[in-house]
Design an enzyme around this catalytic site. Sequence first.
Site, PDB file in Angstrom:
ATOM      1  N   ARG A 163       0.852  -1.191   0.000  1.00 16.37           N
ATOM      2  CA  ARG A 163       0.000   0.000   0.000  1.00 16.37           C
ATOM      3  C   ARG A 163       0.890   1.245   0.000  1.00 16.37           C
ATOM      4  O   ARG A 163       1.696   1.420   0.916  1.00 16.37           O
ATOM      5  CB  ARG A 163      -0.914  -0.009   1.235  1.00 16.37           C
ATOM      6  CG  ARG A 163      -1.688   1.266   1.391  1.00 16.37           C
ATOM      7  CD  ARG A 163      -2.661   1.282   2.571  1.00 16.37           C
ATOM      8  NE  ARG A 163      -3.238   2.604   2.612  1.00 16.37           N
ATOM      9  CZ  ARG A 163      -3.214   3.431   3.652  1.00 16.37           C
ATOM     10  NH1 ARG A 163      -2.702   3.046   4.807  1.00 16.37           N
ATOM     11  NH2 ARG A 163      -3.717   4.638   3.551  1.00 16.37           N
ATOM     12  N   HIS A 213      -2.668  11.019   0.902  1.00 15.16           N
ATOM     13  CA  HIS A 213      -2.190  10.784   2.270  1.00 15.16           C
ATOM     14  C   HIS A 213      -1.480  12.063   2.744  1.00 15.16           C
ATOM     15  O   HIS A 213      -0.288  12.075   2.993  1.00 15.16           O
ATOM     16  CB  HIS A 213      -1.263   9.564   2.285  1.00 15.16           C
ATOM     17  CG  HIS A 213      -1.010   8.959   3.634  1.00 15.16           C
ATOM     18  ND1 HIS A 213      -1.174   7.630   3.905  1.00 15.16           N
ATOM     19  CD2 HIS A 213      -0.580   9.509   4.801  1.00 15.16           C
ATOM     20  CE1 HIS A 213      -0.853   7.370   5.170  1.00 15.16           C
ATOM     21  NE2 HIS A 213      -0.487   8.506   5.738  1.00 15.16           N
ATOM     22  N   GLU A 241      -7.328   8.801   6.513  1.00 11.26           N
ATOM     23  CA  GLU A 241      -7.555   9.398   7.827  1.00 11.26           C
ATOM     24  C   GLU A 241      -7.995  10.859   7.846  1.00 11.26           C
ATOM     25  O   GLU A 241      -7.235  11.744   8.248  1.00 11.26           O
ATOM     26  CB  GLU A 241      -6.293   9.264   8.686  1.00 11.26           C
ATOM     27  CG  GLU A 241      -5.898   7.832   8.959  1.00 11.26           C
ATOM     28  CD  GLU A 241      -4.759   7.727   9.970  1.00 11.26           C
ATOM     29  OE1 GLU A 241      -4.072   8.737  10.217  1.00 11.26           O
ATOM     30  OE2 GLU A 241      -4.562   6.642  10.517  1.00 11.26           O
ATOM     31  N   ASN A 250      -7.225   1.881   9.953  1.00 12.14           N
ATOM     32  CA  ASN A 250      -5.904   2.032  10.558  1.00 12.14           C
ATOM     33  C   ASN A 250      -6.106   1.943  12.071  1.00 12.14           C
ATOM     34  O   ASN A 250      -6.722   2.823  12.667  1.00 12.14           O
ATOM     35  CB  ASN A 250      -5.287   3.389  10.213  1.00 12.14           C
ATOM     36  CG  ASN A 250      -5.048   3.555   8.715  1.00 12.14           C
ATOM     37  OD1 ASN A 250      -5.157   2.601   7.953  1.00 12.14           O
ATOM     38  ND2 ASN A 250      -4.710   4.757   8.296  1.00 12.14           N
ATOM     39  N   TYR A 286      -4.227   1.196  15.797  1.00 17.63           N
ATOM     40  CA  TYR A 286      -2.977   1.057  16.536  1.00 17.63           C
ATOM     41  C   TYR A 286      -3.196   0.816  18.027  1.00 17.63           C
ATOM     42  O   TYR A 286      -2.425   0.139  18.671  1.00 17.63           O
ATOM     43  CB  TYR A 286      -2.143   2.335  16.400  1.00 17.63           C
ATOM     44  CG  TYR A 286      -1.579   2.550  15.023  1.00 17.63           C
ATOM     45  CD1 TYR A 286      -0.312   2.100  14.704  1.00 17.63           C
ATOM     46  CD2 TYR A 286      -2.306   3.205  14.036  1.00 17.63           C
ATOM     47  CE1 TYR A 286       0.229   2.291  13.445  1.00 17.63           C
ATOM     48  CE2 TYR A 286      -1.781   3.405  12.774  1.00 17.63           C
ATOM     49  CZ  TYR A 286      -0.512   2.945  12.484  1.00 17.63           C
ATOM     50  OH  TYR A 286       0.006   3.122  11.234  1.00 17.63           O
ATOM     51  N   GLU A 342      -3.510  -0.165   8.193  1.00 17.41           N
ATOM     52  CA  GLU A 342      -2.301   0.164   8.949  1.00 17.41           C
ATOM     53  C   GLU A 342      -2.395  -0.433  10.341  1.00 17.41           C
ATOM     54  O   GLU A 342      -3.461  -0.390  10.960  1.00 17.41           O
ATOM     55  CB  GLU A 342      -2.112   1.684   9.131  1.00 17.41           C
ATOM     56  CG  GLU A 342      -1.741   2.435   7.892  1.00 17.41           C
ATOM     57  CD  GLU A 342      -1.543   3.930   8.154  1.00 17.41           C
ATOM     58  OE1 GLU A 342      -1.221   4.321   9.307  1.00 17.41           O
ATOM     59  OE2 GLU A 342      -1.728   4.692   7.209  1.00 17.41           O
TER      60      GLU A 342
HETATM   61  C1  FCB Z   1      -1.133   7.045  10.884  1.00 17.12           C
HETATM   62  C2  FCB Z   1      -0.719   7.640   9.554  1.00 17.12           C
HETATM   63  C3  FCB Z   1       0.615   7.162   9.051  1.00 17.12           C
HETATM   64  C4  FCB Z   1       1.621   7.004  10.165  1.00 17.12           C
HETATM   65  C5  FCB Z   1       1.035   6.205  11.298  1.00 17.12           C
HETATM   66  C6  FCB Z   1       2.004   5.968  12.433  1.00 17.12           C
HETATM   67  O1  FCB Z   1      -2.003   7.918  11.516  1.00 17.12           O
HETATM   68  O2  FCB Z   1      -1.692   7.344   8.581  1.00 17.12           O
HETATM   69  O3  FCB Z   1       1.045   8.052   8.061  1.00 17.12           O
HETATM   70  O4  FCB Z   1       2.084   8.231  10.565  1.00 17.12           O
HETATM   71  O5  FCB Z   1      -0.103   6.835  11.798  1.00 17.12           O
END
Ligand code: FCB
Length: 456
Positions: free
Chosen positions: A74, A118, A163, A304, A306, A361
């Site tokens: 990607r 992006h 995002e 995405n 995390y 992500e």
């Molecule tokens: C996300 C972004 C990516 C990167 C990660 C850690 O929010 O999409 O570009 O910075 O975090």
Amino acid sequence: MSFRKDFVWGAATSAYQIEGAWNEDGKGESVCDMVTHTPGIIYHNHTGDTACDHYHRWREDVALMAEIGLRAYRFSVCWPRVMPAGTGAVNERGLAFYDRLVDGLLAAGIEPWVTLFHWDYPYELFLRGGWLNADSPRWFADYAAVLVDKLSDRVTKWMTVNEPQCYIGAGHWHGWCMPGLRLGLREMLLAGHHALMAHGAAVQVIRARARQTPVVGWAQANSPTVPASASAADVDAAWRVMAGMGGPGLPVQESIWNNTWWSDPALLGGYPEAGLRLYGAAAPKGKPADFELMRQPLDFYGCNIYQGYTIRAAADGAPEIVPAAPGRAATLLDWPVAPECLYWGVKFIAERYRLPVVITENGMSGHDWVDADGAVHDGARIDFTRRYLRELRRAAGDGAEVRGYFHWSLLDNFEWWSGYKHRFGLVHVDYATQRRTLKDSARWYRGVIAANGENL
Ligand code: FCB
């Protein structure tokens, strides 16, 4: 519990974070150049002027992807590299870069997954008001057409935007994401309204012009919560927070990290009631035609994900945040390690929007270095990814349609406001020499891909 046989194993990057070549071959400036060239904003005044020099070293990077065994990659396209003023003239030399990259990926057996935007917004369009300008959806659609015409004979996987939570919410209100503005709430929401229309217009363009049947999605910054226990009350409380506008008791600014304001208009036809209540008179009025444009059928929902925080039901049943225990596991960015957020986040998205989910992500920041033995021993990244992937597999086993996983990131790269302080890559980059070193996690990931995750 298994991943589907055709599960897509990949890694992700974005143009500004890796390409460098900020003023080569006719590229126009972006808001990232504007911000990073202003002293005092980014950690140690780092810039993406050179970054990982991927613009020149992409062949080596594709070879690394093949060595890791990636099935998909990607990446995003830098809009002003392709259209220097953002609209009008096309820069053929810039476009040729992505053309070569796509050919190189396909020759290596790696499927390109292209993100149109992006965050590296054309500076010339920024001067015309950027996302505040009512013409901005049309500018984006025209740019999308250029890419689709050039690449859709070979590319079938498309993501419109990455995002809006970040480049609209954090970028136009909090001031710490590109383009670094602190506008009022009303203006930020108007920019977001146009960005959602731009998303819809781009989906229309992709479907109308693609030469092969396209598979279209986007990449949202999702904020899952994890119930404190399996009790129905805790699960319900966590679910309500995911459907709401930010965590209970948090300031209104935190509401940008919601799952619904940016997704409901595009998939369900309008802003969520909770958001309209919270933003009141600041919410965009929007004409019916705006909402029709935003709402285009998608083939997948890219998440995405995390981190997440824990929610429990208070005595009266209302959701409350469980305070983090001192010393809880966190990454270098101080993002809590919460593997179950992949399970709960995916369950929530799949249920609310009834679309197949792709993790576009997921990964962790560390301060990995090359050991005296020449290797990069990033055991924490292996442990992190294993735990998250197990939870993703659990969601798939529970009936959520999970199609793929892209690790963030392929390479260590420019992490926005933190510059090069944080390392997210499967591959270590020495920025002084541009030497790449596969980390232990990259070798581990190769084994996971080969076994389709059965060995997690
Ligand atoms: C996300 C972004 C990516 C990167 C990660 C850690 O929010 O999409 O570009 O910075 O975090």
